[in-house]
Motif scaffolding. Structure first.
Motif, PDB file in Angstrom:
ATOM      1  N   ARG A 356       4.938   1.680   0.537  1.00 13.77           N
ATOM      2  CA  ARG A 356       5.045   0.529  -0.359  1.00 13.77           C
ATOM      3  C   ARG A 356       3.657  -0.074  -0.583  1.00 13.77           C
ATOM      4  N   PRO A 357       2.777   0.608  -1.322  1.00 16.34           N
ATOM      5  CA  PRO A 357       1.409   0.094  -1.490  1.00 16.34           C
ATOM      6  C   PRO A 357       1.353  -1.306  -2.088  1.00 16.34           C
ATOM      7  N   GLY A 358       2.323  -1.647  -2.930  1.00 22.44           N
ATOM      8  CA  GLY A 358       2.332  -2.975  -3.542  1.00 22.44           C
ATOM      9  C   GLY A 358       2.777  -4.078  -2.615  1.00 22.44           C
ATOM     10  N   ASP A 359       3.140  -3.726  -1.378  1.00 24.85           N
ATOM     11  CA  ASP A 359       3.512  -4.718  -0.366  1.00 24.85           C
ATOM     12  C   ASP A 359       2.544  -4.722   0.813  1.00 24.85           C
ATOM     13  N   ALA A 360       1.424  -3.987   0.705  1.00 24.75           N
ATOM     14  CA  ALA A 360       0.534  -3.767   1.843  1.00 24.75           C
ATOM     15  C   ALA A 360      -0.769  -4.544   1.728  1.00 24.75           C
ATOM     16  N   VAL A 361      -1.193  -5.081   2.875  1.00 26.34           N
ATOM     17  CA  VAL A 361      -2.546  -5.619   3.033  1.00 26.34           C
ATOM     18  C   VAL A 361      -3.162  -4.862   4.200  1.00 26.34           C
ATOM     19  N   THR A 362      -4.162  -4.056   3.921  1.00 21.16           N
ATOM     20  CA  THR A 362      -4.753  -3.208   4.947  1.00 21.16           C
ATOM     21  C   THR A 362      -5.900  -3.919   5.650  1.00 21.16           C
ATOM     22  N   PHE A 363      -6.129  -3.534   6.884  1.00 18.50           N
ATOM     23  CA  PHE A 363      -7.208  -4.133   7.677  1.00 18.50           C
ATOM     24  C   PHE A 363      -7.597  -3.170   8.786  1.00 18.50           C
ATOM     25  N   VAL A 364      -8.778  -3.369   9.328  1.00 22.35           N
ATOM     26  CA  VAL A 364      -9.233  -2.582  10.468  1.00 22.35           C
ATOM     27  C   VAL A 364      -9.132  -3.391  11.747  1.00 22.35           C
ATOM     28  N   ASP A 365      -9.595  -4.623  11.718  1.00 24.76           N
ATOM     29  CA  ASP A 365      -9.546  -5.465  12.906  1.00 24.76           C
ATOM     30  C   ASP A 365      -9.311  -6.896  12.473  1.00 24.76           C
ATOM     31  N   ASN A 366      -8.868  -7.718  13.431  1.00 16.87           N
ATOM     32  CA  ASN A 366      -8.727  -9.148  13.171  1.00 16.87           C
ATOM     33  C   ASN A 366      -9.017  -9.925  14.442  1.00 16.87           C
TER      34      ASN A 366
END
Length: 549
Positions: A356-366
């Motif tokens: 679901r790319p339109g529902d995704a927020v990608t990240f590496v670290d937080n």
């Protein structure tokens, strides 16, 4: 019977019914301009230990607004602005949501991040430069009560919250929140044990555990939470009962108030797997009724590597919530451990951005301490000759010769990416100057070149690539020619240098042209054939972005 029907309806809603339209389609992702501005991009503007040596954090943010805008950031996720349990609390130890650094409570007027006035001023500066503000909403629990109360509770198994391990008894808990410094301004609600479901400390017997509050109108744990540990309603502190009408009224009012007060256009929602999801959906719907927030941006933290557990939540939030792609974060971790044994062609498998790319927020670290347990997936060896990822961190104790930031995700038009402050700005937790410099190059490349039709070339075990064709009418501040990106994994053998080559098509409109390497300008240019095909390269364990010469 009614419980069975309710359960069946929820199961159908979250498992059987088709997905709603992707959330990002209906969300504000940056300044609303005509013509549209550059690619939307988010930054988390803090780390766990963030403190500026010379100014408040809000003033520091204000001082960086111009730089962030020039880099191309369109959204900033700020730390929780509310008063914490202790003066230097990050805000996740939430005491009073209605105190943004305005009242003298818990030994301080300012929060860890600064005063309310500084926050409002910084937010206004950001908005003036076309940057939207996201408020980190900590709605799961409260910590730091003003006094104790006595009430009935039952101890439950910490590993199975549905299993009682003792009889009902009277305990004493820190559950009374009077907010004496605020004296009822903005909200007159005072919280007591009736507004909570559980806690982890019996002050009378000095006993730590998980206690479910019973008696009166208490309904037990919410059903509409994650099923980990039997029922994961309780996480920490004093757990809020989101089914209580007074709680709902207060939190709905706070959501509208904090948006209007700060000028924010959306929320990052903390720890949603522990909260009643029906309440959260109503919270978002109420926030969308605020003037100018009909396209409110919302992103949730649901911490699980299993995308199958996230799917029901995507359905449950009816296209009104995006999700941090924690499964992809774990994929990065797996790849870092496996090195050249990892098949890069599978890097997006079983991730939110894949299904679901339109529902995704990608990240590496937080900022999250739990996330830091996974930092092995983000640690790689730094090289002065090449860049191994979009951004990464190196520790003395452990090193990995792998990725990540996967540029496919960063450049893709259908999802959203979030850059971590700790990888871009000097800090004591994970900063590397060379890495930050390369990161800025890629952020600017995204702003200038990542437009148009995308084609993926996931062709090699240790090397993948993709192309963005560019646009006929470039976005303001961009160039029309698009880009080609090649990413590889693994380490060169000492004394040897392996170069990967991918045959990719940049589009017939760009055929017969030349492409130059952006990150290693000393490399030779690539000439494309008239039909758009070209041979693009990168060294083993590195990344290259090719743009029109």
């Amino acid at each position: 019977m009614m419980n069975f029907v309710d359960d069946l309806r929820e199961w159908i809603r979250t498992t059987v019914l088709p997905y709603r339209s992707p959330a990002l389609r209906s969300m504000r992702r940056g300044p609303m301009t005509s013509p549209p501005g550059p690619n939307p991009l988010m930054i988390q503007f803090f780390t766990w230990d963030s403190l500026h040596p010379d100014m408040s954090w809000w003033k520091h943010f204000e001082s960086e607004v111009d730089n962030l805008a020039d880099l191309g950031f369109t959204q900033v996720w700020l730390p929780p602005p509310n008063k914490a349990m202790v003066p230097k609390g990050q805000g996740y130890d939430a005491y009073d949501l209605w105190d943004l650094g305005e009242f003298h409570q818990k030994g301080t007027t300012a929060t860890r991040w600064g005063t309310k006035e500084e926050l409002i001023k910084a937010s206004a500066s950001a908005q003036a430069r076309g940057i939207d503000i996201l408020i980190d909403a900590v709605l799961n629990h409260k910590i730091g009560a003003d006094r104790t109360e006595s009430f009935q509770a039952i101890p439950v198994d910490a590993d199975n919250r549905l299993k009682e391990i003792g009889p009902e008894r009277e305990i004493e808990g820190w559950t009374a929140f009077d907010f004496p410094g605020r004296s009822g301004k903005y909200s007159e609600m005072k919280w007591t044990e009736e507004h909570f479901t559980g806690l982890d400390w019996d002050h009378r017997n000095k006993e730590k555990g998980v206690f479910r509050i019973v008696g009166g109108k208490h309904q037990g744990w919410s059903k509409w939470v994650d099923k980990e540990l039997g029922n994961y309603d309780y996480l920490l502190g004093i757990d809020i009962d989101h089914r209580h009408p007074d709680v709902q009224k207060d939190l709905f009012a706070w959501g509208a108030w904090v948006l209007q007060t700060t000028g924010a256009t959306g929320f990052r929602l903390d720890a949603i797997k522990h909260m009643d999801r029906r309440f959260l959906l109503d919270f978002i719907k109420h926030a969308r009724k605020v003037e100018g927030r009909q396209n409110l941006f919302a992103v949730a933290e649901y911490w699980s590597a299993n995308v199958e557990l996230i799917k029901p939540y995507i359905r449950a939030f009816e296209g009104l919530m995006t999700f941090f792609d924690v499964p992809l974060h774990h994929r990065f971790h797996d790849a870092s451990k496996a090195g050249s044994h990892y098949d890069l062609r599978t890097i997006l498998d079983r991730s939110v951005v894949k299904i679901r790319p339109g529902d995704a927020v990608t990240f590496v670290d937080n900022h999250d301490k739990l996330g830091k347990l996974l930092r092995a997936g983000l640690e790689i060896i730094s090289s002065s000759k090449r860049m191994l990822s979009f951004y990464f961190a190196k520790k003395v104790t452990r090193e990995y010769s792998s990725l990540f930031r996967c540029p496919h995700v960063c450049f893709t038009p259908t999802s959203r990416s979030c850059v971590f402050y700790g990888d871009l700005y000097p800090n004591k937790e994970c900063y590397n100057e060379a890495i930050a410099s390369k990161l800025k190059q890629l952020i600017l490349a995204r702003k200038k070149f990542a437009y148009g039709t995308q084609r993926d070339y996931f062709l090699e075990h240790n090397c993948i690539g993709f192309v963005r064709e560019g646009t006929i009418q470039p976005v303001q501040g961009s160039e029309s020619g698009g880009c080609a990106v090649v990413l590889s994994i693994g380490d060169d053998v000492e004394g040897e240098s392996h170069v990967y080559t991918l045959r990719m098509n940049v589009g017939k409109v760009n055929g017969g042209g030349k492409y130059r390497p952006l990150l290693d300008p000393g490399s030779s240019q690539v000439e494309t054939a008239a039909d758009g095909w070209g041979l693009f390269t990168c060294h083993k364990g590195s990344l290259e972005v090719w743009v029109q010469a």
